[in-house]
Design a protein around this motif. Structure first.
Motif, PDB file in Angstrom:
ATOM      1  N   ALA A  83      -0.773  -0.274  -6.582  1.00 20.78           N
ATOM      2  CA  ALA A  83      -0.807  -1.693  -7.297  1.00 20.78           C
ATOM      3  C   ALA A  83       0.031  -1.438  -8.708  1.00 20.78           C
ATOM      4  O   ALA A  83       0.488  -2.494  -8.941  1.00 20.78           O
ATOM      5  N   THR A 144      -2.725   6.623   1.630  1.00 19.53           N
ATOM      6  CA  THR A 144      -3.342   5.495   1.128  1.00 19.53           C
ATOM      7  C   THR A 144      -3.400   4.161   1.870  1.00 19.53           C
ATOM      8  O   THR A 144      -4.198   3.540   1.774  1.00 19.53           O
ATOM      9  N   LEU A 145      -2.076   4.000   2.196  1.00 15.63           N
ATOM     10  CA  LEU A 145      -1.848   2.625   2.914  1.00 15.63           C
ATOM     11  C   LEU A 145      -1.392   2.729   4.318  1.00 15.63           C
ATOM     12  O   LEU A 145      -0.667   3.661   4.642  1.00 15.63           O
ATOM     13  N   SER A 149      -2.982  -2.460   5.031  1.00 19.71           N
ATOM     14  CA  SER A 149      -3.296  -2.510   3.816  1.00 19.71           C
ATOM     15  C   SER A 149      -2.255  -2.888   2.844  1.00 19.71           C
ATOM     16  O   SER A 149      -2.181  -3.473   1.789  1.00 19.71           O
ATOM     17  N   LEU A 153      -1.708  -5.945   0.204  1.00 19.30           N
ATOM     18  CA  LEU A 153      -1.400  -5.623  -1.239  1.00 19.30           C
ATOM     19  C   LEU A 153      -0.150  -6.417  -1.623  1.00 19.30           C
ATOM     20  O   LEU A 153      -0.112  -6.859  -2.551  1.00 19.30           O
ATOM     21  N   LEU A 193      -5.489  -7.982  -7.831  1.00 14.98           N
ATOM     22  CA  LEU A 193      -5.206  -6.324  -7.638  1.00 14.98           C
ATOM     23  C   LEU A 193      -6.453  -5.616  -8.088  1.00 14.98           C
ATOM     24  O   LEU A 193      -6.590  -4.451  -7.800  1.00 14.98           O
ATOM     25  N   TRP A 196      -8.219  -3.044  -6.006  1.00 12.51           N
ATOM     26  CA  TRP A 196      -7.337  -1.651  -5.865  1.00 12.51           C
ATOM     27  C   TRP A 196      -7.810  -0.684  -6.769  1.00 12.51           C
ATOM     28  O   TRP A 196      -7.463   0.450  -6.534  1.00 12.51           O
ATOM     29  N   GLU A 198      -6.960  -0.094  -9.775  1.00 13.22           N
ATOM     30  CA  GLU A 198      -6.040   0.467 -10.669  1.00 13.22           C
ATOM     31  C   GLU A 198      -6.001  -0.204 -12.175  1.00 13.22           C
ATOM     32  O   GLU A 198      -6.386  -1.712 -11.910  1.00 13.22           O
TER      33      GLU A 198
END
Length: 204
Positions: A83, A144-145, A149, A153, A193, A196, A198
């Motif tokens: 992100a 992570t992704l 996903s 994002l 975001l 996520w 962040e």
């Protein structure tokens, strides 16, 4: 840039400016490629060496945004999450161009609402951009992704930017202040975001 590259960029900017002037004055349907080329002092063949269709001249920097975003992903720091890296890329795009928040952005949004051909081209470009960004995100953050996903994002970022601009579309005073637009995009991006986990506040 080399002299040739600078000359090409000046021609490209002249085409975009001429298109915006003519379309704002005469309307999209009544503005032809020949009109735009004449106003930019080039031939129609030269126009098509820069833009494949009349619709494409309304999206002059979509490829540049992809390049900036991909570069940001590839040059990410070890501690920079997906992100955060996308918001940094958005910040870099906003700092180098007014395409997202300037005159062309408002004209583009209006025509996407009014002209089916422009709307169709805009949606196709947005889909292509999101798929390309998602592909690079998934490759950069495999732990992570996954593809779903990463696509979510990339879509969240694109939706946040578009949503913020649409929310202010009917207020000309808001659109005359680029700081207001940037602030709106920043806030919308932070909201989109937030799941996520962040911190992205103030990144745009």
């Amino acid at each position: 840039m080399s002299l040739r590259e600078r000359k090409r960029e000046r021609t490209r900017q002249a085409i975009v400016a001429a298109a915006a002037d003519l379309i704002e004055r005469n309307g999209y349907e009544r503005t032809t490629v020949a009109d735009i080329a004449a106003a930019a002092e080039i031939g129609t063949r030269t126009f098509f060496s820069y833009f494949p269709t009349k619709e494409d001249v309304l999206f002059p920097e979509s490829d540049d945004r992809v390049r900036v975003t991909v570069a940001a992903i590839e040059n990410r720091s070890a501690t920079e999450g997906p992100a955060a890296v996308l918001v940094r890329a958005l910040h870099e795009v906003a700092a180098s161009s007014e395409d997202l928040t300037g005159r062309m952005a408002r004209l583009r949004l209006r025509l996407m609402h009014e002209v089916p051909a422009v709307r169709g081209r805009g949606l196709q470009i947005q889909m292509d951009v999101q798929r390309e960004i998602a592909r690079h995100l998934a490759a950069a953050y495999p732990s992570t992704l996954d593809p779903v996903s990463a696509g979510a994002l990339a879509g969240a970022l694109a939706g946040a930017v578009t949503g913020a601009l649409l929310a202010l579309f009917d207020d000309p005073k808001q659109w005359e202040d680029p700081d207001v637009l940037r602030s709106a995009v920043e806030r919308a991006t932070a909201i989109a975001l937030a799941p996520w986990g962040e911190s992205v506040d103030g990144a745009v």
